[in-house]
Write an enzyme that holds these catalytic residues in place. Structure first.
Site, PDB file in Angstrom:
ATOM      1  N   HIS A 153       6.972 -27.157  -0.677  1.00  0.00           N
ATOM      2  CA  HIS A 153       6.313 -28.308  -1.302  1.00  0.00           C
ATOM      3  C   HIS A 153       5.118 -27.866  -2.137  1.00  0.00           C
ATOM      4  O   HIS A 153       4.286 -28.683  -2.515  1.00  0.00           O
ATOM      5  CB  HIS A 153       5.882 -29.299  -0.218  1.00  0.00           C
ATOM      6  CG  HIS A 153       7.049 -29.764   0.592  1.00  0.00           C
ATOM      7  ND1 HIS A 153       7.759 -30.899   0.281  1.00  0.00           N
ATOM      8  CD2 HIS A 153       7.659 -29.209   1.667  1.00  0.00           C
ATOM      9  CE1 HIS A 153       8.755 -31.034   1.149  1.00  0.00           C
ATOM     10  NE2 HIS A 153       8.726 -30.016   1.999  1.00  0.00           N
ATOM     11  N   GLU A 207       0.820  -1.214   0.000  1.00  0.00           N
ATOM     12  CA  GLU A 207       0.000   0.000   0.000  1.00  0.00           C
ATOM     13  C   GLU A 207       0.858   1.270   0.000  1.00  0.00           C
ATOM     14  O   GLU A 207       0.426   2.326  -0.448  1.00  0.00           O
ATOM     15  CB  GLU A 207      -0.936   0.002   1.221  1.00  0.00           C
ATOM     16  CG  GLU A 207      -2.374   0.211   0.835  1.00  0.00           C
ATOM     17  CD  GLU A 207      -3.346   0.105   1.998  1.00  0.00           C
ATOM     18  OE1 GLU A 207      -4.484  -0.296   1.738  1.00  0.00           O
ATOM     19  OE2 GLU A 207      -2.999   0.419   3.152  1.00  0.00           O
ATOM     20  N   LYS A 231     -13.283   1.701  -3.206  1.00  0.00           N
ATOM     21  CA  LYS A 231     -14.367   2.008  -2.259  1.00  0.00           C
ATOM     22  C   LYS A 231     -15.461   2.824  -2.961  1.00  0.00           C
ATOM     23  O   LYS A 231     -16.643   2.553  -2.798  1.00  0.00           O
ATOM     24  CB  LYS A 231     -13.820   2.817  -1.072  1.00  0.00           C
ATOM     25  CG  LYS A 231     -13.019   2.006  -0.071  1.00  0.00           C
ATOM     26  CD  LYS A 231     -12.615   2.885   1.106  1.00  0.00           C
ATOM     27  CE  LYS A 231     -11.578   2.219   1.986  1.00  0.00           C
ATOM     28  NZ  LYS A 231     -10.953   3.130   2.942  1.00  0.00           N
TER      29      LYS A 231
END
Ligand code: PA5
Length: 407
Positions: free
Chosen positions: A277, A256, A391
């Site tokens: 793995h 951010e 937003k």
């Protein structure tokens, strides 16, 4: 204290970096209030529900996961659980069912007070607490928000909730040393004075302008150099599963702060040896786009000895008598060698001990390095315009949808 192993060739540019020492200033009075409310929570509740998203919960969660036991962490301090980081109805539904069986306190953390995810979760939980505890809910809900502004502050004032402050100049992802992080961390039974002490030490150590003596500068410059060489991903890795959420906090901090103006390294994380793995194949032989930063704590509080067996059926007697943590440490060196050979440059961050002091130290180190690193890229480390864009779009769509539903 913190040892950084990397190869840096970049010269520091003539550039000034913002100071973040005020991100680590909790007053004596505030510390006292946090500790006494944490004690009250431990006496009167079995669960502390922390409602918040992004920087308003990741720091606390990172520290709590790193420093409380893997199993039965509630034997250490109150059990801390979380809401307001997603919009899953199933999550909230099951959460309330779980809360029914426990004595509950709530800490709602939102600097703006208007972020959709925590605001929705708080609306539901507030109603639940009022139904369940009546007037006593006012004692059981604690708000952490801006000192002056925001709906959450207004709600706290109207309802008479106790309130802590996220200082207006401290952004969410830099707020772990404010009440936003400290109250849940203290409630979980962690020594917040030691945690802050670690941050204070780091602050002093990384004030040094001489790059030779400043690991935060060195780390920031290494990242910058990798970026300039064309690496586009930094992979943060560690070998202790309880550090998973610290990875998440780091990912948000760098992602951010730096990912803007079409610049920045993509911060990604892996947990070893689990991920060796899974994604290990790609790291060793896939597209050469990444460098790796390995975090290692030299001392972890508990360990286990590998037993000898009479028949040695599994052929592992050559490790008999060795400690599991020492094998883990050697696997780190093996990983570093293999990845470097495979074309993935490795940076190592070595900390002496996994405890509150050193986690505070490491988090301040990353915050400082992040601000330097973003400044080298010439982006603002403290805003997040891209998050605001999502937003706005979401609220637009929700409002359109609400009109359709009401027609
Ligand atoms: O780092 C940040 O600023 C963000 O991640 C915020 O913490 C996050 O968006 C939540 O914001 P708020 O605390 O205002 O609810």
């Amino acid at each position: 204290m913190l040892k950084l192993q990397s190869h840096i060739h970049t010269q520091i540019k003539d550039i000034s970096f913002p100071n973040i020492s005020h991100y680590n200033q909790c007053s004596f009075e505030e510390l006292f209030d946090i500790e006494s409310i944490a004690k009250e929570i431990n006496q009167r509740a079995e669960v502390l529900l922390v409602i918040g998203v992004g920087g308003s919960f990741l720091g606390a969660r990172a520290v709590i996961d790193a420093l409380t036991p893997y199993f039965a962490p509630d034997e250490f301090g109150v059990e801390v659980i979380y809401a307001g980081q997603n919009m899953s109805g199933a999550y909230l539904h099951q959460l309330l069912k779980y809360l029914d069986k426990k004595e509950v306190y709530v800490n709602v953390v939102s600097k703006s007070g208007t972020t959709m995810e925590p605001a929705l979760a708080f609306r539901v939980v507030k109603q639940y607490m009022e139904k369940r505890y009546g007037d006593e809910s006012k004692q059981r809900i604690i708000v952490t928000t801006d000192a002056e502004r925001g709906v959450l502050k207004q709600i706290a004032d109207n309802e008479g909730y106790r309130r802590f402050v996220i200082p207006s100049e401290v952004g969410g992802r830099y707020s772990v040393f404010t009440a936003a992080g400290l109250l849940p961390i203290a409630a979980a039974g962690i020594d917040i004075q030691a945690f802050l002490n670690g941050a204070n030490h780091a602050e002093k150590d990384f004030e040094n302008d001489n790059i030779e003596h400043n690991a935060a500068y060195q780390y920031a410059l290494t990242r910058y150099e990798m970026y300039k060489k064309g690496y586009s991903v930094e992979l943060l890795a560690s070998f202790e599963p309880r550090l998973n959420k610290l990875h998440e906090w780091w990912k948000q901090l760098f992602g951010e702060s730096e990912g803007k103006e079409y610049k920045g390294l993509y911060p990604s994380t892996v947990n070893y040896s689990t991920d060796l793995h899974a994604i290990g194949q790609f790291i060793q032989e896939g597209s050469r786009i990444m460098f790796e930063t390995l975090i290692h704590f030299e001392e972890v509080e508990a360990d286990m000895e590998i037993p000898f067996t009479f028949d040695d059926m599994d052929g592992l007697n050559y490790l008999g008598g060795r400690s599991m943590n020492s094998i883990n440490a050697i696997s780190k060196d093996g990983v570093a060698l293999a990845h470097e050979e495979g074309g993935v440059p490795v940076v190592k961050i070595v900390m002496p001990k996994l405890d509150a002091f050193h986690v505070g130290y490491l988090m301040f180190f990353f915050m400082k390095a992040c601000v330097i690193s973003a400044s080298l890229l010439e982006v603002n480390p403290f805003d997040q315009p891209g998050v605001e864009a999502y937003k706005r779009k979401m609220v637009e769509l929700l409002k359109k949808d609400a009109v359709l539903v009401n027609e």
